[in-house]
Design a protein around this motif. Sequence first.
Motif, PDB file in Angstrom:
ATOM      1  N   GLN A   3       0.836  -1.196   0.000  1.00 47.16           N
ATOM      2  CA  GLN A   3       0.000   0.000   0.000  1.00 47.16           C
ATOM      3  C   GLN A   3       0.871   1.246   0.000  1.00 47.16           C
ATOM      4  OE1 GLN A   3      -2.825  -0.479   3.363  1.00 47.16           O
ATOM      5  NE2 GLN A   3      -4.411  -0.403   1.791  1.00 47.16           N
ATOM      6  N   LEU A   4       0.510   2.171  -0.863  1.00 47.08           N
ATOM      7  CA  LEU A   4       1.100   3.510  -0.870  1.00 47.08           C
ATOM      8  C   LEU A   4      -0.053   4.484  -0.695  1.00 47.08           C
ATOM      9  CD1 LEU A   4       3.563   3.252  -3.911  1.00 47.08           C
ATOM     10  CD2 LEU A   4       4.073   2.893  -1.498  1.00 47.08           C
ATOM     11  N   VAL A   5      -0.050   5.210   0.407  1.00 48.24           N
ATOM     12  CA  VAL A   5      -1.174   6.081   0.733  1.00 48.24           C
ATOM     13  C   VAL A   5      -0.691   7.523   0.786  1.00 48.24           C
ATOM     14  CG1 VAL A   5      -2.985   6.606   2.391  1.00 48.24           C
ATOM     15  CG2 VAL A   5      -2.275   4.225   2.030  1.00 48.24           C
ATOM     16  N   MET A  34      11.827   5.828  -4.537  1.00 47.19           N
ATOM     17  CA  MET A  34      10.490   6.395  -4.359  1.00 47.19           C
ATOM     18  C   MET A  34      10.359   7.646  -5.199  1.00 47.19           C
ATOM     19  SD  MET A  34       9.077   4.281  -2.286  1.00 47.19           S
ATOM     20  CE  MET A  34       7.549   5.173  -1.986  1.00 47.19           C
ATOM     21  N   GLY A  35       9.193   7.821  -5.777  1.00 51.18           N
ATOM     22  CA  GLY A  35       9.016   8.981  -6.634  1.00 51.18           C
ATOM     23  C   GLY A  35       7.626   9.569  -6.547  1.00 51.18           C
ATOM     24  N   TRP A  36       7.521  10.773  -7.044  1.00 48.88           N
ATOM     25  CA  TRP A  36       6.237  11.449  -7.208  1.00 48.88           C
ATOM     26  C   TRP A  36       6.047  11.740  -8.685  1.00 48.88           C
ATOM     27  CZ3 TRP A  36       2.579  12.087  -3.543  1.00 48.88           C
ATOM     28  CH2 TRP A  36       2.970  11.946  -2.214  1.00 48.88           C
ATOM     29  N   TYR A  37       4.901  11.371  -9.187  1.00 53.52           N
ATOM     30  CA  TYR A  37       4.495  11.660 -10.561  1.00 53.52           C
ATOM     31  C   TYR A  37       3.244  12.519 -10.500  1.00 53.52           C
ATOM     32  CZ  TYR A  37       7.550   7.886 -12.270  1.00 53.52           C
ATOM     33  OH  TYR A  37       8.626   7.088 -12.586  1.00 53.52           O
ATOM     34  N   ARG A  38       2.926  13.138 -11.611  1.00 51.73           N
ATOM     35  CA  ARG A  38       1.680  13.895 -11.676  1.00 51.73           C
ATOM     36  C   ARG A  38       1.057  13.761 -13.063  1.00 51.73           C
ATOM     37  NH1 ARG A  38       4.089  20.086 -11.288  1.00 51.73           N
ATOM     38  NH2 ARG A  38       5.004  20.184 -13.400  1.00 51.73           N
ATOM     39  N   TYR A  93      -1.396  14.008  -8.123  1.00 50.90           N
ATOM     40  CA  TYR A  93      -0.039  13.584  -7.796  1.00 50.90           C
ATOM     41  C   TYR A  93      -0.076  12.156  -7.254  1.00 50.90           C
ATOM     42  CZ  TYR A  93       1.840  18.230  -8.552  1.00 50.90           C
ATOM     43  OH  TYR A  93       2.254  19.417  -9.141  1.00 50.90           O
ATOM     44  N   TYR A  94       0.820  11.338  -7.789  1.00 50.03           N
ATOM     45  CA  TYR A  94       0.866   9.919  -7.437  1.00 50.03           C
ATOM     46  C   TYR A  94       2.222   9.566  -6.830  1.00 50.03           C
ATOM     47  CZ  TYR A  94      -3.156   9.435 -10.567  1.00 50.03           C
ATOM     48  OH  TYR A  94      -4.388   9.555 -11.165  1.00 50.03           O
ATOM     49  N   CYS A  95       2.170   8.802  -5.775  1.00 46.27           N
ATOM     50  CA  CYS A  95       3.371   8.242  -5.173  1.00 46.27           C
ATOM     51  C   CYS A  95       3.702   6.930  -5.887  1.00 46.27           C
ATOM     52  CB  CYS A  95       3.108   7.991  -3.693  1.00 46.27           C
ATOM     53  SG  CYS A  95       4.469   7.246  -2.788  1.00 46.27           S
ATOM     54  N   ASN A  96       4.990   6.681  -6.051  1.00 44.42           N
ATOM     55  CA  ASN A  96       5.421   5.468  -6.751  1.00 44.42           C
ATOM     56  C   ASN A  96       6.625   4.853  -6.046  1.00 44.42           C
ATOM     57  OD1 ASN A  96       7.704   4.586  -8.994  1.00 44.42           O
ATOM     58  ND2 ASN A  96       5.677   3.738  -9.375  1.00 44.42           N
ATOM     59  N   ALA A  97       6.643   3.535  -6.018  1.00 39.68           N
ATOM     60  CA  ALA A  97       7.803   2.791  -5.525  1.00 39.68           C
ATOM     61  C   ALA A  97       8.403   2.032  -6.706  1.00 39.68           C
ATOM     62  CB  ALA A  97       7.401   1.828  -4.419  1.00 39.68           C
ATOM     63  N   ASP A  98       9.682   2.221  -6.919  1.00 42.58           N
ATOM     64  CA  ASP A  98      10.317   1.525  -8.042  1.00 42.58           C
ATOM     65  C   ASP A  98      11.469   0.653  -7.579  1.00 42.58           C
ATOM     66  OD1 ASP A  98      13.092   2.837  -8.483  1.00 42.58           O
ATOM     67  OD2 ASP A  98      11.789   4.579  -8.393  1.00 42.58           O
ATOM     68  N   TYR A  99      11.743  -0.374  -8.381  1.00 38.99           N
ATOM     69  CA  TYR A  99      12.853  -1.276  -8.099  1.00 38.99           C
ATOM     70  C   TYR A  99      13.733  -1.299  -9.323  1.00 38.99           C
ATOM     71  CZ  TYR A  99      15.388  -5.112  -5.978  1.00 38.99           C
ATOM     72  OH  TYR A  99      16.366  -5.887  -5.403  1.00 38.99           O
ATOM     73  N   ASP A 100      15.023  -0.981  -9.143  1.00 43.69           N
ATOM     74  CA  ASP A 100      15.922  -0.856 -10.295  1.00 43.69           C
ATOM     75  C   ASP A 100      15.354   0.108 -11.335  1.00 43.69           C
ATOM     76  OD1 ASP A 100      17.361  -4.222 -10.486  1.00 43.69           O
ATOM     77  OD2 ASP A 100      17.899  -2.439  -9.334  1.00 43.69           O
ATOM     78  N   SER A 101      14.803   1.201 -10.843  1.00 50.36           N
ATOM     79  CA  SER A 101      14.255   2.278 -11.663  1.00 50.36           C
ATOM     80  C   SER A 101      13.009   1.879 -12.441  1.00 50.36           C
ATOM     81  CB  SER A 101      15.309   2.811 -12.638  1.00 50.36           C
ATOM     82  OG  SER A 101      16.433   3.300 -11.947  1.00 50.36           O
ATOM     83  N   TRP A 106       1.885   1.857  -7.178  1.00 49.88           N
ATOM     84  CA  TRP A 106       1.348   3.210  -7.245  1.00 49.88           C
ATOM     85  C   TRP A 106       0.359   3.446  -6.109  1.00 49.88           C
ATOM     86  CZ3 TRP A 106       3.156   6.621 -10.824  1.00 49.88           C
ATOM     87  CH2 TRP A 106       3.843   6.109 -11.935  1.00 49.88           C
ATOM     88  N   GLY A 107       0.318   4.700  -5.661  1.00 49.77           N
ATOM     89  CA  GLY A 107      -0.729   5.120  -4.750  1.00 49.77           C
ATOM     90  C   GLY A 107      -1.973   5.499  -5.527  1.00 49.77           C
TER      91      GLY A 107
END
Length: 116
Positions: A3-5, A34-38, A93-101, A106-107
């Motif tokens: 979960q990404l909240v 960790m990243g933020w997208y929009r 705006y969305y939170c994201n978790a990435d592995y090896d980029s 996604w939240g």
Amino acid sequence: QVQLVESGGGLVQPGESLRLSCAASGISFRTYGMGWYRQAPGKQRELVARITSGGSTRYADSVKGRFIISRDGSKNTVTLQMNSLKPEDTAVYYCNADYDSTPQYWGQGTQVTVSS
């Protein structure tokens, strides 16, 4: 279950600030970037800021000098401090978790509206 909240979105006037937070659970937080997208209406989702597991940061040119991304491994959170907001920053705006980029999780997204 991963979960990404996200939290912290809202309506602000141009020039004001907002702070977005993302709480992660169900992942080994320290191993993920960790990243933020929009995504604005009618536009593609774009990367705003990213922080690696080691703390290196990268920003979109449009937000450099105004936004700051940070992470707290003790709380499994990633934060986006947004200053000097402009109407063109309006988006979900969305939170994201990435592995090896590679984006993995996604939240649900949080709305940011900048308007006078």
